[in-house]
Design a protein around this motif. Structure first.
Motif, mmCIF file in Angstrom:
data_model
loop_
_atom_site.group_PDB
_atom_site.id
_atom_site.type_symbol
_atom_site.label_atom_id
_atom_site.label_comp_id
_atom_site.label_asym_id
_atom_site.label_seq_id
_atom_site.Cartn_x
_atom_site.Cartn_y
_atom_site.Cartn_z
ATOM 1 N N UNK A 164 12.248 -0.809 4.915
ATOM 2 C CA UNK A 164 11.303 -1.010 3.816
ATOM 3 C C UNK A 164 10.375 0.190 3.726
ATOM 4 N N UNK A 165 10.494 0.949 2.643
ATOM 5 C CA UNK A 165 9.611 2.099 2.423
ATOM 6 C C UNK A 165 8.309 1.673 1.744
ATOM 7 N N UNK A 166 8.395 0.686 0.873
ATOM 8 C CA UNK A 166 7.234 0.024 0.261
ATOM 9 C C UNK A 166 7.721 -1.352 -0.144
ATOM 10 N N UNK A 167 6.866 -2.159 -0.740
ATOM 11 C CA UNK A 167 7.301 -3.491 -1.171
ATOM 12 C C UNK A 167 8.339 -3.431 -2.279
ATOM 13 N N UNK A 168 8.460 -2.283 -2.941
ATOM 14 C CA UNK A 168 9.375 -2.159 -4.076
ATOM 15 C C UNK A 168 10.392 -1.032 -3.884
ATOM 16 N N UNK A 169 10.492 -0.527 -2.659
ATOM 17 C CA UNK A 169 11.411 0.568 -2.381
ATOM 18 C C UNK A 169 11.990 0.371 -0.983
ATOM 19 N N UNK A 170 13.321 0.438 -0.864
ATOM 20 C CA UNK A 170 13.954 0.221 0.435
ATOM 21 C C UNK A 170 15.309 0.905 0.492
ATOM 22 N N UNK A 419 -3.233 0.204 -9.034
ATOM 23 C CA UNK A 419 -4.488 0.897 -8.745
ATOM 24 C C UNK A 419 -5.479 0.738 -9.900
ATOM 25 N N UNK A 420 -5.694 1.783 -10.709
ATOM 26 C CA UNK A 420 -6.747 1.760 -11.730
ATOM 27 C C UNK A 420 -6.436 0.813 -12.890
ATOM 28 N N UNK A 421 -5.181 0.320 -12.986
ATOM 29 C CA UNK A 421 -4.806 -0.589 -14.083
ATOM 30 C C UNK A 421 -4.976 -2.068 -13.716
ATOM 31 N N UNK A 422 -5.595 -2.337 -12.568
ATOM 32 C CA UNK A 422 -5.660 -3.712 -12.066
ATOM 33 C C UNK A 422 -6.467 -4.639 -12.972
ATOM 34 N N UNK A 423 -7.465 -4.095 -13.667
ATOM 35 C CA UNK A 423 -8.275 -4.939 -14.542
ATOM 36 C C UNK A 423 -7.445 -5.532 -15.683
ATOM 37 N N UNK A 424 -6.340 -4.891 -16.014
ATOM 38 C CA UNK A 424 -5.493 -5.424 -17.084
ATOM 39 C C UNK A 424 -4.898 -6.784 -16.702
ATOM 40 N N UNK A 425 -4.634 -6.988 -15.412
ATOM 41 C CA UNK A 425 -4.124 -8.288 -14.969
ATOM 42 C C UNK A 425 -5.194 -9.361 -15.125
ATOM 43 N N UNK A 482 -11.606 -4.532 -1.848
ATOM 44 C CA UNK A 482 -10.333 -3.846 -1.629
ATOM 45 C C UNK A 482 -10.419 -2.796 -0.526
ATOM 46 N N UNK A 483 -11.576 -2.186 -0.378
ATOM 47 C CA UNK A 483 -11.738 -1.144 0.649
ATOM 48 C C UNK A 483 -11.729 -1.765 2.041
ATOM 49 N N UNK A 484 -12.558 -2.798 2.266
ATOM 50 C CA UNK A 484 -12.596 -3.415 3.590
ATOM 51 C C UNK A 484 -11.300 -4.166 3.886
ATOM 52 N N UNK A 485 -10.656 -4.704 2.870
ATOM 53 C CA UNK A 485 -9.371 -5.370 3.063
ATOM 54 C C UNK A 485 -8.335 -4.404 3.620
ATOM 55 N N UNK A 486 -8.192 -3.245 2.990
ATOM 56 C CA UNK A 486 -7.209 -2.267 3.458
ATOM 57 C C UNK A 486 -7.540 -1.797 4.873
ATOM 58 N N UNK A 487 -8.790 -1.576 5.140
ATOM 59 C CA UNK A 487 -9.183 -1.045 6.453
ATOM 60 C C UNK A 487 -9.049 -2.079 7.561
ATOM 61 N N UNK A 493 0.797 -3.659 8.147
ATOM 62 C CA UNK A 493 0.854 -3.932 6.720
ATOM 63 C C UNK A 493 0.151 -2.861 5.883
ATOM 64 N N UNK A 494 -0.667 -2.051 6.535
ATOM 65 C CA UNK A 494 -1.591 -1.190 5.798
ATOM 66 C C UNK A 494 -0.861 -0.217 4.875
ATOM 67 N N UNK A 495 0.171 0.433 5.364
ATOM 68 C CA UNK A 495 0.848 1.442 4.533
ATOM 69 C C UNK A 495 1.469 0.829 3.279
ATOM 70 N N UNK A 496 1.928 -0.426 3.388
ATOM 71 C CA UNK A 496 2.558 -1.074 2.245
ATOM 72 C C UNK A 496 1.522 -1.543 1.219
ATOM 73 N N UNK A 497 0.359 -1.939 1.692
ATOM 74 C CA UNK A 497 -0.694 -2.371 0.780
ATOM 75 C C UNK A 497 -1.379 -1.186 0.098
ATOM 76 N N UNK A 498 -1.438 -0.043 0.788
ATOM 77 C CA UNK A 498 -2.012 1.155 0.168
ATOM 78 C C UNK A 498 -1.205 1.552 -1.070
ATOM 79 N N UNK A 499 0.111 1.383 -0.998
ATOM 80 C CA UNK A 499 0.957 1.728 -2.147
ATOM 81 C C UNK A 499 0.606 0.898 -3.371
ATOM 82 N N UNK A 500 0.104 -0.316 -3.164
ATOM 83 C CA UNK A 500 -0.238 -1.203 -4.275
ATOM 84 C C UNK A 500 -1.691 -1.065 -4.705
#
Length: 593
Positions: A164-170, A419-425, A482-487, A493-500
């Motif tokens: 698994x390279x990311x949640x959407x790439x393997x 990332x920056x498009x999250x408010x659209x959801x 989001x900052x404290x969550x990633x840290x 799990x961190x590398x996979x969540x950073x991609x999102x």
């Protein structure tokens, strides 16, 4: 109402079926006689607990001679340990019970080796291991980077694995377990999902891939050269694939519903004689197993009308139900089936959603809960969802949108919230309410928003960005910052969540701008916060900072901290307490005119 709620939350389930190649008996997981899933066995018309166990069992695999391997954790901490069990052997630890996470893989064709992956080397990367039954030893085969999962054996010394390279790439790997060699078979540019490799003989394998496609299909690969091509594709995702001999079983995810098919493979690896498996109810496939020699296929499905149950089919015949898990005297024919509806969001993008309509609404149109799934690389499926069912029973509707970022609707759609498009959801959630209210489906003055994990994040953002829309909110194991969550999330799990979500060192400013904690002063609706103290994914510190911030402002917050739970609620006694309180909380805020 309390008795009705207790009954809904006491509904049991049966899932993860595995065929014993030596007898044709079916092993599976069920909580029908316990508060957590343990191993059951179905044989000669008898279903019963096979291995009494004090902890949650997460998965199992059956060796050719019937030896059982299974994984188990403690209090939902997801630190899976692996055991083997047999009538003569008893129970023996293979790996774990040391704080590491161990993910079970398949048995080799001769039953000597059990493949699994573990992060015990450094707590971050998952390396590939094998357990040798004859020697009673465990040895590392391949040192990994990120997550590697053993998938299926080619022969007694080689297996296929997924990196698994990311949640959407393997990628698919071919591994020689005795030489310790791993070869990447699916090298590619850009993002590509390659999963579920299944050898078909002749040096070839089938696997699920979205190579050159918006949706995942079935691809054929030459294991020597790596040459590959799609041999089956639809305008929906192939979500599951099993191969035994020349027989294939696969499933399509059609707008959140599973359509299961069987086919034969010709000498080129192409699918022939494809037909639908009849007798399976409307719902979502959770797992399956196939044995051509025994002429059997088994499936676990989550269905709105029957709950989570196991179905069995002889090859070429219709499926029938194998398990009838206890339903606490609730009648299955009274369960509510969700309806599909779609709407346009703020930018014209089409969003699909599910609507649970109560047979006896509190009033017309009914009050509603907007139910937000996690992930975000997930999907609200047509399934047995206890909470919307319980809400419908007390007269409250549920709207469950598959906002942008959800899987199941193509490669482009899943990236529309990055990332920056999250408010659209967040806007998609608002437009789901707008569409349902305008269509007269729900009462726009009596709305509650609810979600878990990423759905908890969206719940909080919706309460903050549209504070006048809601009468209440229920947030479960949600992301607050989001900052404290990633840290603070588990290192593996961190590398996979950073991609999102972004990297705090690079995107820190935009991540804070998109965090609920930044808008906490806008929140005013009463809120219920539920979090497990042992959550390895979203640390309980996320809930603590939210509760403190809201309480200091005088916002009514009901905080439930579960000391013996992780990312979600597993134990029956906790479910009964928490979900009852959540339903009562929603009812008291929505019931009155």
């Amino acid at each position: 109402m309390e008795m009705l709620v207790r009954r809904f939350l006491a509904v049991k389930s049966s899932h993860t079926p595995r065929i014993d190649p030596s007898t044709g008996c079916i092993y599976y997981l069920s909580d029908s006689a316990s508060s957590q899933p343990v191993i059951w066995k179905s044989c000669e018309s008898r279903n019963d607990v096979w291995l009494p166990w004090e902890r949650r069992v997460g998965s199992l695999e059956i060796a050719p001679d019937g030896l059982v391997a299974f994984s188990t954790d403690k209090d939902g901490d997801e630190r899976w340990s692996i055991y083997i069990a047999g009538e003569d052997l008893g129970v023996k630890l293979v790996a774990g019970e040391d704080g590491s996470i161990n993910m079970i893989g398949p048995w080799s064709p001769d039953g000597r080796l059990l493949a699994f992956t573990s992060n015990k080397r450094n707590g971050v990367d998952f390396d590939l291991y094998v357990f040798d039954r004859e020697k009673g030893s465990v040895s590392m085969v391949v040192e990994g980077e990120g997550i590697i999962a053993a998938s299926s054996w080619i022969d007694g010394s080689r297996l296929l694995a997924v990196k698994r390279n990311s949640n959407l790439d393997s990628d698919i790997l071919a591994v020689n377990v005795y030489k310790g060699e791993a070869k990447v078979l699916t090298r590619h540019r850009g993002e590509e999902l390659n999963t579920s490799p299944r050898p078909i003989g002749g040096g070839k394998a089938l696997f699920i891939s979205n190579m050159d496609s918006e949706f995942t299909g079935i691809a054929l690969i030459d294991l020597q050269t790596g040459d590959r091509k799609l041999v089956f594709r639809e305008q929906w995702d192939v979500e599951a694939l099993e191969v035994s001999g020349k027989t294939v079983v696969y499933s399509l995810n059609v707008d959140g519903e599973s359509r299961v098919y069987t086919a034969k493979i010709d000498e080129r690896g192409f699918l022939l004689q494809t037909r639908s498996i009849e007798g399976l109810p409307r719902g979502s496939l959770l797992s399956s197993d196939l044995n051509e020699k025994l002429g059997l296929a088994v499936f676990s499905l989550s269905t709105p009308k029957h709950g989570i149950e196991i179905y069995i089919a002889g090859l070429g015949r219709s499926a029938s139900r194998l398990t009838v898990s206890p339903k606490a005297w609730l009648r299955e024919d009274e369960f509510v089936e969700p309806e599909h509806f779609s709407y346009e969001s703020f930018d014209g993008i089409k969003i699909r959603a599910l609507l649970y309509k109560p047979d006896k609404p509190l009033y017309t149109p009914p009050p509603a809960v907007v139910y937000l799934h996690g992930g975000p690389e997930s999907q609200e499926r047509v399934r047995f969802n206890v909470f919307p069912q319980a809400l419908a029973a007390i007269g409250i509707a549920t709207i469950a949108p598959n906002y942008r970022g959800s899987t199941g609707y193509g490669r482009e759609f899943v990236h529309l919230d990055d990332v920056e498009k999250r408010m659209d959801a967040v806007r998609d959630v608002y437009y789901a309410v707008k569409a349902a209210v305008e269509a007269g489906l729900v009462d726009g003055s009596k709305l509650c928003v609810m979600g878990g994990s990423y759905g908890g994040y969206l719940t909080l953002m919706s309460l903050a960005i549209y504070p006048d829309l809601w009468k209440c909110g229920v947030e479960i194991v949600g992301i607050v910052n989001l900052v404290t969550f990633i840290r603070n999330t588990s290192p593996y799990r961190r590398r996979y969540r950073i991609a999102e979500y972004g990297d705090p060192d690079v995107h820190g400013e935009i991540m804070l701008k998109l965090s609920p904690i930044t808008y906490v002063e806008n929140m005013k609706a009463p809120l219920m916060v539920i979090h497990g103290a042992k959550d390895p994914r979203v640390p309980v510190s996320e809930a603590e900072q939210l509760v403190e911030a809201l309480s200091s402002r005088g916002v009514r917050v009901r905080y439930v901290r579960l000391e013996d739970e992780g990312h979600g609620i597993v134990k029956l006694e906790n479910k009964l307490r928490v979900y009852r309180e959540a339903l009562e909380f929603i009812y008291e805020n929505l019931a009155s005119r």
